[in-house]
Design an enzyme around this catalytic site. Structure first.
Site, mmCIF file in Angstrom:
data_model
loop_
_atom_site.group_PDB
_atom_site.id
_atom_site.type_symbol
_atom_site.label_atom_id
_atom_site.label_comp_id
_atom_site.label_asym_id
_atom_site.label_seq_id
_atom_site.Cartn_x
_atom_site.Cartn_y
_atom_site.Cartn_z
ATOM 1 N N CYS A 94 49.401 56.100 81.124
ATOM 2 C CA CYS A 94 48.794 54.939 80.672
ATOM 3 C C CYS A 94 47.536 54.930 79.936
ATOM 4 C CB CYS A 94 48.248 54.184 82.173
ATOM 5 S SG CYS A 94 47.815 55.363 83.338
ATOM 6 N N HIS A 112 42.260 50.166 82.978
ATOM 7 C CA HIS A 112 41.561 51.324 82.363
ATOM 8 C C HIS A 112 40.630 51.007 81.268
ATOM 9 C CE1 HIS A 112 44.146 53.116 85.122
ATOM 10 N NE2 HIS A 112 44.897 53.943 84.380
HETATM 11 N N1 LIG Z 1 53.154 55.076 82.437
HETATM 12 C C1 LIG Z 1 52.251 54.593 83.167
HETATM 13 O O1 LIG Z 1 51.591 53.717 82.781
HETATM 14 C C2 LIG Z 1 52.301 54.712 84.623
HETATM 15 C C3 LIG Z 1 51.087 54.053 85.410
HETATM 16 C C4 LIG Z 1 50.954 54.297 86.660
HETATM 17 C C5 LIG Z 1 51.934 55.067 87.081
HETATM 18 N N2 LIG Z 1 52.762 55.712 86.626
HETATM 19 C C6 LIG Z 1 53.852 56.399 87.248
HETATM 20 O O2 LIG Z 1 54.739 55.605 87.923
HETATM 21 C C7 LIG Z 1 55.053 56.130 89.201
HETATM 22 C C8 LIG Z 1 54.690 55.273 90.669
HETATM 23 O O3 LIG Z 1 53.568 55.065 90.498
HETATM 24 P P1 LIG Z 1 53.006 53.825 91.327
HETATM 25 O O4 LIG Z 1 51.405 53.733 91.162
HETATM 26 O O5 LIG Z 1 53.804 52.558 91.367
HETATM 27 O O6 LIG Z 1 52.951 54.535 92.732
HETATM 28 P P2 LIG Z 1 53.389 54.081 94.160
HETATM 29 O O7 LIG Z 1 52.460 52.785 94.323
HETATM 30 O O8 LIG Z 1 52.636 55.247 95.132
HETATM 31 O O9 LIG Z 1 54.646 53.796 94.472
HETATM 32 C C9 LIG Z 1 55.774 55.057 94.622
HETATM 33 C C10 LIG Z 1 56.994 54.205 94.388
HETATM 34 O O10 LIG Z 1 58.048 55.465 94.404
HETATM 35 C C11 LIG Z 1 58.863 55.093 95.454
HETATM 36 N N3 LIG Z 1 59.423 56.218 95.960
HETATM 37 C C12 LIG Z 1 58.704 57.503 96.629
HETATM 38 N N4 LIG Z 1 59.479 58.511 97.168
HETATM 39 C C13 LIG Z 1 60.703 57.947 97.029
HETATM 40 C C14 LIG Z 1 62.202 58.453 97.033
HETATM 41 N N5 LIG Z 1 62.141 59.567 97.790
HETATM 42 N N6 LIG Z 1 62.908 57.728 96.679
HETATM 43 C C15 LIG Z 1 63.171 56.463 96.133
HETATM 44 N N7 LIG Z 1 61.952 55.740 95.762
HETATM 45 C C16 LIG Z 1 60.666 56.529 96.231
HETATM 46 C C17 LIG Z 1 58.090 54.194 96.450
HETATM 47 O O11 LIG Z 1 58.848 53.667 97.532
HETATM 48 P P3 LIG Z 1 58.522 53.608 99.013
HETATM 49 O O12 LIG Z 1 57.473 52.356 99.084
HETATM 50 O O13 LIG Z 1 59.701 53.126 99.671
HETATM 51 O O14 LIG Z 1 57.731 54.940 99.594
HETATM 52 C C18 LIG Z 1 57.631 53.359 95.593
HETATM 53 O O15 LIG Z 1 58.192 52.266 95.450
HETATM 54 C C19 LIG Z 1 54.288 57.804 89.333
HETATM 55 O O16 LIG Z 1 55.089 58.621 88.734
HETATM 56 C C20 LIG Z 1 53.202 57.216 88.352
HETATM 57 O O17 LIG Z 1 52.731 58.538 87.664
HETATM 58 C C21 LIG Z 1 53.025 55.471 85.199
#
Ligand SMILES: NC(=O)c1ccc[n+]([C@@H]2O[C@H](COP(=O)([O-])OP(=O)(O)OC[C@H]3O[C@@H](n4cnc5c(N)ncnc54)[C@H](OP(=O)(O)O)[C@@H]3O)[C@@H](O)[C@H]2O)c1
Length: 272
Positions: free
Chosen positions: A132, A246
């Site tokens: 991000c 951010h």
């Molecule tokens: N590119 C960007 O701008 C950006 C920004 C922020 C984050 N990200 C990336 O996006 C991802 C998620 O971030 P977030 O902030 O949304 O995290 P988060 O709020 O912790 O959410 C994680 C998500 O992944 C799911 N998950 C976890 N374990 C899983 C499994 N075994 N099978 C299927 N789904 C699973 C969770 O489902 P449950 O609720 O069922 O556990 C939840 O929906 C990370 O990889 C992060 O690095 C990218």
């Protein structure tokens, strides 16, 4: 207009929920929306365009056929394992995790900066989306680079807790609530230190070169997206007690001299 079957993998997370909101807000031509998360979320329903959509368990799903676009935000491990499965079943995967970003076969794309990368790479159906902090920086720097060639970048970030997921957002809320009621602050669980009333220069893990992984993502991803390995980048990334959004301080040196007025004019005309 053509309509698409869209999947959101990580639909219950901070990023996944935002993606669903944005699909609705922008009236994206969604024929069908499929939502995936972990077994913990079995039975959860998420509203979309007035309907309640069932969350499917990713690891219980045998086929992903019929999905046109899959937006992944369920962590790097899930992306490594499932993005190729979705792509083999015919979807274009847009991955938000760090899993595929530096893969030489996978385009790393910011639409305002390098959309052409999608056709340049021999993509197998996976398109990576940068960190991000990198995204917002390169949107501002690419137009300057095109005119004056950037030689070096010194960036310091002020990153909100949303970047560490829903659990980190909840952690900041609970620490502020405790402080307001005069109770001791609950200990940090999802962030390395107490985040309420604090700034933490520690995002992701420390690497042998003593930068954090978050900092090195900014260094490496910037060179790949700007298609210029000669740009020198150094980053300091800091988590601040803000819920969303951010901020960054970016200091750049260009090969060609530019006045402040010229930079303002370049940025005024640039997309984003
Ligand atoms: N590119 C960007 O701008 C950006 C920004 C922020 C984050 N990200 C990336 O996006 C991802 C998620 O971030 P977030 O902030 O949304 O995290 P988060 O709020 O912790 O959410 C994680 C998500 O992944 C799911 N998950 C976890 N374990 C899983 C499994 N075994 N099978 C299927 N789904 C699973 C969770 O489902 P449950 O609720 O069922 O556990 C939840 O929906 C990370 O990889 C992060 O690095 C990218």
């Amino acid at each position: 207009m053509k309509e698409y079957t869209v999947a959101v993998v990580g639909a219950t997370g901070a990023v996944g929920r935002m993606m669903i909101n944005v699909l609705e807000e922008r009236n994206f031509p969604v024929k069908e929306l499929r939502l995936f998360a972990s077994p913990k979320s079995k039975g959860i329903k998420i509203p979309f365009r007035g309907e309640e959509i069932n969350v499917e368990v990713l690891e219980e799903t045998k086929s992903f056929k019929g999905i046109d676009i899959a937006l992944f935000s369920a962590g790097a491990q899930r992306s490594l394992e499932y993005a190729p499965k979705f792509a083999n079943d015919g979807a274009v995967v847009i991955d938000n995790s760090s899993a595929w970003r530096m893969d030489p076969e996978v385009p790393l794309v910011v639409p305002e900066v390098n959309p052409h990368a999608i056709s340049k790479y021999k993509t197998e159906g996976i398109i990576a989306n940068p960190n991000c902090s990198t995204i917002q920086m390169v949107v501002a720097l690419k137009p300057i680079h095109e005119v004056a060639k950037i030689k070096r970048i010194v960036v310091s970030t002020y990153q909100s807790v949303s970047g560490a997921g829903q659990k980190a957002i909840d952690e900041l809320i609970s620490q502020i609530k405790a402080w307001c009621s005069g109770e001791p602050l609950p200990p940090a669980k999802h962030l390395p230190q107490t985040i309420a009333f604090n700034c933490i220069p520690h995002i992701d893990v420390f690497l042998p070169n003593r930068y954090t992984k978050e900092e090195m993502k900014m260094v490496e991803e910037t060179k790949k997206i700007m298609e210029d390995p000669s740009i020198r980048v150094t980053a300091t990334t800091v988590r601040v007690p803000v819920f969303y959004g951010h901020a960054e301080s970016v200091n750049v040196e260009t090969e060609k001299k530019l006045s402040v007025e010229e930079v303002i004019e370049i940025l005024r005309k640039a997309p984003g």
